[in-house]
Enzyme design. Sequence first.
Site, short mmCIF file in Angstrom:
data_model
loop_
_atom_site.label_atom_id
_atom_site.label_comp_id
_atom_site.label_asym_id
_atom_site.label_seq_id
_atom_site.Cartn_x
_atom_site.Cartn_y
_atom_site.Cartn_z
N ASP A 53 36.88 37.88 35.42
CA ASP A 53 38.27 38.42 36.27
C ASP A 53 38.84 39.46 35.49
OD1 ASP A 53 37.59 36.28 38.00
OD2 ASP A 53 39.68 35.42 37.81
N TYR A 75 30.90 23.58 32.34
CA TYR A 75 30.91 23.35 33.74
C TYR A 75 29.83 22.50 34.56
CZ TYR A 75 33.90 27.50 33.84
OH TYR A 75 34.99 28.43 33.65
N ASP A 121 33.50 33.20 32.85
CA ASP A 121 34.72 33.25 33.90
C ASP A 121 35.68 33.98 33.65
OD1 ASP A 121 35.83 31.94 36.10
OD2 ASP A 121 36.13 30.11 35.39
N ASP A 179 36.29 36.94 21.88
CA ASP A 179 37.85 37.21 22.10
C ASP A 179 37.99 38.88 21.70
OD1 ASP A 179 36.49 36.46 19.45
OD2 ASP A 179 38.33 35.86 18.54
N LYS A 230 31.08 32.99 21.29
CA LYS A 230 32.15 32.34 20.25
C LYS A 230 31.30 31.83 19.14
CE LYS A 230 36.27 31.87 19.05
NZ LYS A 230 36.99 33.19 18.54
#
Length: 473
Positions: free
Chosen positions: A233, A125, A229, A205, A172
Amino acid sequence: MQHTVTLIEGDGVGKEVTSAVRRIIDATKVSINWELCQAGAEVFKKRLGSGVPRETIESISRNKVALKGPLETPIGYGEKSANVTLRKVFETYGNIRPACILPGIITRFPNVDLVVVRENVEDLYTGIEHMQTPEVAQCLKIITRPGCEKIIRLAFNYARSQGRRSIHCATKANIMKFTEGLFKKVFEEVAIDYPDITPHHILVDNCAHQLVMDPSQFEMIVTTNMNGDILSDLCSGLVGGLGVAPSANLGKEVALFEAVHGSAPDIAGKDMVNPTALILSSLMMLRHIGEFEAAELIEKGLYKTLGDGIMTRDMVGPSKYVGTRAFTDAVIQNLGKTPSQWVDKKSIPFMQPYVPSTNSSAVQKMIGVDIFLSGASNPHSLGHALENIAKSVGLTLHMIANRGIQVYPSHFEAPSMVDYWACRFIKGNNQALQDSEIMDLLRNIQAPYIWTHIEKLWFLDGNPGFSKAQGED
Ligand code: NAI
């Protein structure tokens, strides 16, 4: 105590939700002087490209606390979102997103009570993107040690203040060993300072998978911007969706509270919007400014209202819903009434100042360089040409990779390739490479090859600070 809070109504349903929250807070008699400021669509339309006027920036700088409605970036009026402007100006590096089951709302799981702490300014970002060739786009993922430490300490401090006993760090790091790996490493280092909180590392994941299998195993999740992000959500969806998802954006100086949802233009002005998300955000705000009693009055009023089945359409469906105003009236009526489902919240503010780490220094040695280039039709002719160039300047071509896979010298059949090659040169014999040697190398790389950028290959305290290509020895 009198507080002054910057209030940005925002766009679409913004006026309806901020006025609901303002009415509710004012009904508790807590003394807040609301400083009304502008940002968003109207400001863009006045041709102010940032979407945030100077008066608004000054008001937030002065007051240090803001409550805001959603902001739109109207198409055709500048490309930077006003939200991002605010985030950057005040460096609100910490995004706190609680996801907690509320009474009466039907959800898939009965017992979700977790908080996602998302790093809010770094990672993909930072917005550093470049086309490398007409067919290759690149976005830089920037992760810094101070950035990691700030957000991770914020998460641990927050956990401690809320009586939470475990934190999962979702990364990750198995694939991005330097960027996501740094986040994991700093998490492990910082965790030592918080022996009362159990640290866990989880691959992001698997974290997503575990969240939809059994969210009750999580108390808090701290993670990088992109992961956060998506995960946050997902967590909103576990507890009833956008209408009930609050957030706080915390910086060193400034705290900005807002609902997660956008301006919902499809229901704007129709008395349909659910103000719960902004009410929950305002509870964080009240606790942040030390108004614990007011926060508890409102929280009880909200839980009682929902527990009594009084809900807006998004929560209950088209059968038995009330409008925004009636819902707000009910919360005001119920202020302080103890609901059947009630757990006392801790009265400790959650924002703690950042403790800077001791300066991290390392012995750096440049052992080679990756030169990224285009203009080659196959790795073999490119490899032969570069070997000669390397030899002429006293270096060695170590390998060439295409999309992260070594294709020269090739050990196996390469997959489909694009005209964008990462060519790794090393000095050899454990010697340090000089900038002048890179210049010599670049001067010798001529048409048809076009070099696009370089990356220096550092050893830091004797450890490689660069990744290997797939198949590279
Ligand atoms: P949105 O969140 O505004 O709406 C998505 C859907 O959810 C719509 O059907 C809407 O009616 C419904 N919804 C959202 N909040 C609701 C609530 N509180 N009660 C009942 N229903 C609700 O997302 P969308 O449509 O993608 O974005 C609209 C505008 O908002 C865009 O310009 C976007 O850039 C902006 N936006 C601003 C944000 C912010 O200021 N933090 C966050 C997200 C979007």
